[in-house]
Design a protein around this motif. Structure first.
Motif, mmCIF file in Angstrom:
data_model
loop_
_atom_site.group_PDB
_atom_site.id
_atom_site.type_symbol
_atom_site.label_atom_id
_atom_site.label_comp_id
_atom_site.label_asym_id
_atom_site.label_seq_id
_atom_site.Cartn_x
_atom_site.Cartn_y
_atom_site.Cartn_z
ATOM 1 N N LEU A 166 0.829 -1.207 0.000
ATOM 2 C CA LEU A 166 0.000 0.000 0.000
ATOM 3 C C LEU A 166 0.864 1.259 0.000
ATOM 4 N N GLU A 167 1.947 1.248 0.755
ATOM 5 C CA GLU A 167 2.848 2.396 0.814
ATOM 6 C C GLU A 167 3.472 2.668 -0.551
ATOM 7 N N ARG A 168 3.896 1.604 -1.231
ATOM 8 C CA ARG A 168 4.491 1.773 -2.571
ATOM 9 C C ARG A 168 3.455 2.314 -3.548
ATOM 10 N N GLY A 169 2.230 1.797 -3.462
ATOM 11 C CA GLY A 169 1.169 2.282 -4.342
ATOM 12 C C GLY A 169 0.858 3.743 -4.101
ATOM 13 N N GLN A 170 0.747 4.119 -2.835
ATOM 14 C CA GLN A 170 0.473 5.513 -2.507
ATOM 15 C C GLN A 170 1.613 6.412 -2.965
ATOM 16 N N ASP A 171 2.838 5.955 -2.798
ATOM 17 C CA ASP A 171 3.994 6.755 -3.197
ATOM 18 C C ASP A 171 3.972 7.033 -4.698
ATOM 19 N N LEU A 172 3.659 6.012 -5.507
ATOM 20 C CA LEU A 172 3.596 6.203 -6.955
ATOM 21 C C LEU A 172 2.468 7.161 -7.329
ATOM 22 N N LEU A 173 1.289 6.972 -6.725
ATOM 23 C CA LEU A 173 0.151 7.841 -7.033
ATOM 24 C C LEU A 173 0.419 9.281 -6.590
ATOM 25 N N TRP A 174 1.055 9.443 -5.439
ATOM 26 C CA TRP A 174 1.428 10.787 -4.981
ATOM 27 C C TRP A 174 2.413 11.440 -5.948
ATOM 28 N N LYS A 175 3.359 10.643 -6.423
ATOM 29 C CA LYS A 175 4.357 11.175 -7.356
ATOM 30 C C LYS A 175 3.685 11.665 -8.639
ATOM 31 N N ILE A 176 2.760 10.868 -9.164
ATOM 32 C CA ILE A 176 2.041 11.266 -10.375
ATOM 33 C C ILE A 176 1.197 12.506 -10.111
ATOM 34 N N ARG A 177 0.512 12.525 -8.972
ATOM 35 C CA ARG A 177 -0.354 13.671 -8.653
ATOM 36 C C ARG A 177 0.462 14.950 -8.452
ATOM 37 N N PHE A 178 1.570 14.831 -7.748
ATOM 38 C CA PHE A 178 2.438 15.996 -7.541
ATOM 39 C C PHE A 178 2.907 16.546 -8.888
ATOM 40 N N ALA A 179 3.306 15.636 -9.776
ATOM 41 C CA ALA A 179 3.779 16.046 -11.098
ATOM 42 C C ALA A 179 2.657 16.680 -11.921
ATOM 43 N N LEU A 180 1.441 16.141 -11.834
ATOM 44 C CA LEU A 180 0.296 16.721 -12.561
ATOM 45 C C LEU A 180 0.009 18.144 -12.093
ATOM 46 N N HIS A 181 0.008 18.347 -10.795
ATOM 47 C CA HIS A 181 -0.247 19.685 -10.261
ATOM 48 C C HIS A 181 0.841 20.664 -10.697
ATOM 49 N N THR A 182 2.080 20.185 -10.678
ATOM 50 C CA THR A 182 3.196 21.048 -11.070
ATOM 51 C C THR A 182 3.148 21.363 -12.563
ATOM 52 N N LEU A 183 2.841 20.353 -13.361
ATOM 53 C CA LEU A 183 2.801 20.512 -14.814
ATOM 54 C C LEU A 183 1.687 21.460 -15.247
ATOM 55 N N THR A 184 0.507 21.315 -14.640
ATOM 56 C CA THR A 184 -0.661 22.082 -15.087
ATOM 57 C C THR A 184 -0.844 23.393 -14.327
ATOM 58 N N GLY A 185 -0.223 23.500 -13.151
ATOM 59 C CA GLY A 185 -0.391 24.705 -12.343
ATOM 60 C C GLY A 185 -1.749 24.814 -11.698
ATOM 61 N N ARG A 186 -2.456 23.691 -11.581
ATOM 62 C CA ARG A 186 -3.781 23.699 -10.946
ATOM 63 C C ARG A 186 -4.055 22.317 -10.350
ATOM 64 N N ARG A 187 -5.200 22.198 -9.689
ATOM 65 C CA ARG A 187 -5.558 20.908 -9.085
ATOM 66 C C ARG A 187 -6.108 19.998 -10.177
ATOM 67 N N GLU A 188 -5.212 19.274 -10.820
ATOM 68 C CA GLU A 188 -5.561 18.362 -11.912
ATOM 69 C C GLU A 188 -5.233 16.940 -11.468
#
Length: 300
Positions: free
Chosen positions: A257-279
């Motif tokens: 579960l920790e590994r799964g959350q870490d990957l999803l967090w990484k993708i989400r962090f990158a999406l927010h950074t890339l788009t500049g909004r809550r995407e």
């Protein structure tokens, strides 16, 4: 906040220097705004350099904690019969770059006239410095009444965390909305299962499978959070790892579960950074960019 997140936060934000500058008479609006802007840039640089995403998510929450505590002191009377409370994801101590900052002002009575002007001033200040906040103002009785009627409210209150103000008022709310008063663990689990089934039906089509929502799609962050919520209601567990001690998870399952959350967090962090909004949607437009950013390469 874990130890490494605490160290990173100390490197990115000098709390003592900030307090000194604030006390010296520096214009609060520009000081808060520039601090947020500088910290966001440092977080992006840290993410690009490979700093663990859990440290970044928790570090941003810690920064916002400290800024909100200063903002509360600037705008509310010291003897105010109120508590400033983080709820929802922010209550868990997690903030992605563009995540909503969910706040509740807990008041001693349902119509605190004397607090109306200070609270309006506080909320205006938060918006002016660039924080996107969602807020509510409730008494303990209103928390109980709304939590009884709305599953999302009781879930948010379960994750409540005191930022500033009256601890006794905060503890009264926690006790009044606990599983021995409303939503016992069996009832809560059944309602959360129904909620999950409805969410799955919403996201279960081809478009969502190919462009999944990192939070809401089956297997997304919401499913991991649901495990924590149900266990917290049943075992009063404050962390997911506590479920190992309760025999609910094995160490191996917890690590998965920790590994799964870490990957999803990484993708989400990158999406927010890339788009500049809550995407939270992994759209085709972003998939190739993020794959390259994460080091994936085509093979023959």
């Amino acid at each position: 906040m874990n130890t490494s997140a605490g160290r990173l936060h100390s490197q990115l934000f000098d709390a003592d220097a900030f307090a000194d500058e604030l006390n010296s008479g520096a214009p609060p609006l520009s000081l808060f705004r520039e601090t947020l802007k500088h910290h966001a840039q440092r977080l992006r640089e840290s993410f690009d350099s490979g700093v663990p995403v859990v440290d970044l998510v928790q570090g941003r929450a810690r920064l916002v904690d400290q800024l909100l505590q200063h903002a509360w002191k600037l705008n509310l009377p010291s003897d105010a019969s109120a508590a400033f409370v983080a709820v929802g994801g922010y209550g868990r101590g997690e903030l992605h770059p563009a995540s909503d900052i969910d706040l509740m002002v807990l008041v001693a009575d349902s119509d605190p006239d004397y607090l109306r002007e200070p609270l309006e001033r506080l909320l205006t200040f938060l918006w002016d410095i660039g924080l996107e906040v969602g807020h509510s103002v409730r008494s303990v009785d209103e928390c109980v009444r709304e939590a009884q009627q709305d599953l999302s409210v009781v879930t948010n209150l379960m994750e409540a965390r005191l930022l500033a103000g009256s601890r006794s008022l905060f503890e009264r709310m926690r006790e009044a909305t606990g599983p021995d008063r409303i939503w016992d663990s069996r009832e809560f689990f059944a309602a959360k299962r129904r909620e999950q089934t409805q969410r799955y039906s919403k996201y279960d089509d081809t478009a969502y499978n190919l462009e999944p929502n990192i939070k809401g799609s089956p297997g997304g962050l919401r499913d991991i959070q649901m495990i924590t919520w149900v266990a917290k209601r049943h075992f009063a567990a404050e962390t997911m790892h506590a479920l190992v001690a309760h025999g609910f998870l094995t160490e191996e399952e917890y690590a998965t579960l920790e590994r799964g959350q870490d990957l999803l967090w990484k993708i989400r962090f990158a999406l927010h950074t890339l788009t500049g909004r809550r995407e939270d949607r992994l759209l085709f437009d972003y998939q190739r960019t993020l794959a390259t950013q994460f080091g994936y390469r085509d093979q023959a």
